[in-house]
Design a protein around this motif. Structure first.
Motif, PDB file in Angstrom:
ATOM      1  N   GLU A 269       0.836  -1.204   0.000  1.00 22.98           N
ATOM      2  CA  GLU A 269       0.000   0.000   0.000  1.00 22.98           C
ATOM      3  C   GLU A 269       0.869   1.252   0.000  1.00 22.98           C
ATOM      4  O   GLU A 269       0.607   2.214  -0.737  1.00 22.98           O
ATOM      5  CB  GLU A 269      -0.916   0.003   1.225  1.00 22.98           C
ATOM      6  CG  GLU A 269      -1.852   1.188   1.285  1.00 22.98           C
ATOM      7  CD  GLU A 269      -2.766   1.139   2.497  1.00 22.98           C
ATOM      8  OE1 GLU A 269      -3.827   1.778   2.477  1.00 22.98           O
ATOM      9  OE2 GLU A 269      -2.404   0.444   3.475  1.00 22.98           O
ATOM     10  N   GLY A 272       2.363   1.853  -3.415  1.00 24.00           N
ATOM     11  CA  GLY A 272       1.380   2.447  -4.315  1.00 24.00           C
ATOM     12  C   GLY A 272       1.243   3.938  -4.099  1.00 24.00           C
ATOM     13  O   GLY A 272       1.123   4.720  -5.049  1.00 24.00           O
ATOM     14  N   VAL A 298     -11.639   3.007  -4.888  1.00 25.09           N
ATOM     15  CA  VAL A 298     -10.731   1.876  -5.086  1.00 25.09           C
ATOM     16  C   VAL A 298     -10.397   1.205  -3.756  1.00 25.09           C
ATOM     17  O   VAL A 298     -10.000   0.036  -3.729  1.00 25.09           O
ATOM     18  CB  VAL A 298      -9.455   2.348  -5.812  1.00 25.09           C
ATOM     19  CG1 VAL A 298      -8.458   1.215  -5.984  1.00 25.09           C
ATOM     20  CG2 VAL A 298      -9.813   2.938  -7.170  1.00 25.09           C
ATOM     21  N   VAL A 317      -1.875  -6.683  -4.308  1.00 25.12           N
ATOM     22  CA  VAL A 317      -2.200  -5.843  -5.470  1.00 25.12           C
ATOM     23  C   VAL A 317      -3.339  -4.884  -5.121  1.00 25.12           C
ATOM     24  O   VAL A 317      -3.309  -3.698  -5.480  1.00 25.12           O
ATOM     25  CB  VAL A 317      -2.566  -6.718  -6.685  1.00 25.12           C
ATOM     26  CG1 VAL A 317      -3.122  -5.854  -7.816  1.00 25.12           C
ATOM     27  CG2 VAL A 317      -1.359  -7.507  -7.165  1.00 25.12           C
ATOM     28  N   LEU A 321      -3.144  -0.718  -5.149  1.00 27.49           N
ATOM     29  CA  LEU A 321      -4.080   0.178  -5.830  1.00 27.49           C
ATOM     30  C   LEU A 321      -4.742   1.137  -4.844  1.00 27.49           C
ATOM     31  O   LEU A 321      -4.948   2.320  -5.150  1.00 27.49           O
ATOM     32  CB  LEU A 321      -5.146  -0.643  -6.559  1.00 27.49           C
ATOM     33  CG  LEU A 321      -4.643  -1.538  -7.700  1.00 27.49           C
ATOM     34  CD1 LEU A 321      -5.782  -2.394  -8.248  1.00 27.49           C
ATOM     35  CD2 LEU A 321      -4.021  -0.694  -8.815  1.00 27.49           C
ATOM     36  N   ALA A 324      -2.394   3.992  -4.011  1.00 26.34           N
ATOM     37  CA  ALA A 324      -2.372   4.983  -5.083  1.00 26.34           C
ATOM     38  C   ALA A 324      -3.621   5.862  -5.041  1.00 26.34           C
ATOM     39  O   ALA A 324      -3.550   7.081  -5.235  1.00 26.34           O
ATOM     40  CB  ALA A 324      -2.266   4.271  -6.436  1.00 26.34           C
ATOM     41  N   ALA A 325      -4.770   5.252  -4.761  1.00 31.00           N
ATOM     42  CA  ALA A 325      -6.025   6.001  -4.706  1.00 31.00           C
ATOM     43  C   ALA A 325      -6.033   6.998  -3.553  1.00 31.00           C
ATOM     44  O   ALA A 325      -6.504   8.132  -3.692  1.00 31.00           O
ATOM     45  CB  ALA A 325      -7.197   5.027  -4.569  1.00 31.00           C
TER      46      ALA A 325
END
Length: 432
Positions: A269, A272, A298, A317, A321, A324-325
């Protein structure tokens, strides 16, 4: 935009020193959760003991948040931040000495972390109000992305370093390093010069209650602000319950994830977040809240994966994501606050924002602790993910949220001849 132009905010010496102070202090702070947890468990090997220390810290922070916002708007924010850092340095040094000497008790650590929680209630509003004063308004998104990059990058390596210190020399030394970083940050903050507040010297001082009302007025009259805070008050309760309570429970029972795998998932995390920060340094968000609220949906992905496919790779994964969100929303939200809320009330408004977020976290923790024993975990996670997305998207029903734009255009990159004069040419009048 050239890569070096993505760092344009650092050309202002005031922001460069502030960025350095934040980075140094964060380097120590990211080690504290690991060091403190093992220090407490060394004294009392129970979840209740750790919950007591962390719970008191959160409680004192929530109690003093609104006061911290008033103080940061009333006095010099740099001074408020320096005093807060001094107190944090002293308390962490005290904890380090007690732990290293073997004389620490659960009560002592609880009191110390309670003081640290109260101090952080003054630190956060002050930090939110400083950024617009030390960087050109056209560089606000870039400045927020740089600060987030340092924080996220350190979040990747900090816990690992703390773990090595804990194993090698003991948790007390990790807290000692944290205290030292705050001492260095205090020195860096002395080089940050804020523009003088116009009219402050002759203006009469109002009561704290009145200033709190003024802050609430500024908060409540902006629909985009309270709508997003309300949505996050609800989604934070879900997130803290699913990820904070159910996540470790599922990970421990999964042969594919386990306790070590859960650490890797959390690191994914953070990775990301770091990579998305590099994107946010160069990508301009024209509608920061629209992008942020769409991105934050997300976060439902890892909730679904923990429910239906609790295996290391897919869950990692999903968390990548999600990280990143979170970065897209975080940069968009900070930029919206800095551009649309007057600097004079920004700390008070941000304290109401923080209060709305933190109050929900213990609610979600206790609620999901009860639901975990009463509802099938897979069903609970899937329903929670669906509700999370619905609440996030419902914020976009507000036109003020989805259509909120930028107030300034990003300035062109300075020519080589003028680049050295950037700090002098963006004087305090433009940010007052």
């Amino acid at each position: 935009m050239k890569p070096k132009d993505s760092l344009g905010a650092l050309s202002d010496r005031r922001f460069a020193w502030y960025f350095t102070a934040r980075t140094v202090s964060t380097a120590g702070s990211v080690m504290v959760p690991v060091a403190l947890a093992f220090a407490v468990l060394h004294i009392d090997q129970s979840a209740g003991a750790l919950a007591q220390v962390l719970g008191v810290r959160t409680l004192t922070m929530v109690v003093f948040l609104l006061v911290g916002g008033v103080v940061a708007d009333r006095f010099s924010r740099i001074v408020v931040l320096q005093v807060s850092h001094v107190l944090t340095c002293l308390t962490q040094a005290c904890a380090a000495v007690l732990i290293i000497s073997g004389h620490a008790t659960l009560t002592q650590l609880t009191v110390i972390e309670g003081v640290n929680g109260a101090v952080s209630a003054f630190t956060m509003p002050a930090m939110m109000g400083i950024v617009p004063l030390v960087v050109d308004r056209g560089r606000l998104q870039q400045a927020n992305a740089l600060l987030s990059f340092s924080r996220s990058g350190l979040a990747v390596i900090g816990p690992a370093v703390a773990g090595l210190l804990v194993v090698g020399v003991g948790p007390g030394w990790a807290l000692a390093v944290d205290a030292m970083t705050y001492a260095v940050a205090i020195v860096c903050l002395t080089r940050v010069g804020l523009p003088r507040r116009t009219g402050d010297a002759s203006a009469p001082r109002h009561s704290m209650v009145r200033e709190l009302r003024e802050g609430w007025g500024e908060f409540s009259r902006r629909e985009w602000l309270w709508v997003v805070v309300l949505a996050f008050g609800l989604t934070n309760a879900i997130h803290s319950g699913v990820i904070g309570v159910l996540g470790p429970l599922v990970a421990k029972s999964s042969t594919s994830i386990g306790e070590a795998g859960w650490g890797l998932v959390l690191s994914a995390e953070a990775v990301g977040t770091v990579l998305m920060t590099l994107v946010m340094l160069r990508l301009r968000l024209r509608h920061p809240l629209r992008a942020g609220m769409l991105a934050i949906c997300v976060l439902a992905v890892p909730m679904v994966l923990l429910g239906v496919a609790p295996a290391l790779v897919p869950v990692a994964v999903g968390f990548f994501l999600a990280g990143a969100a979170v970065e897209v929303f975080g940069v968009g939200w900070s930029t919206a606050l800095h551009e649309h809320v007057p600097v004079g009330v920004l700390s008070r408004v941000s304290s109401y924002d923080a209060l709305g977020s933190f109050v929900a976290i213990p609610v979600g923790t206790f609620l999901y602790g009860w639901l975990a024993a009463a509802v099938d975990l897979e069903t609970l996670m899937l329903v929670s993910a669906a509700v999370y997305v619905l609440i996030s998207l419902s914020a976009l029903l507000s036109r003020s949220v989805r259509d909120l734009g930028r107030t300034v255009e990003e300035p062109p990159a300075p020519s080589p001849a003028s680049r050295a004069d950037v700090g002098a040419s963006t004087g305090g009048a433009a940010r007052s």
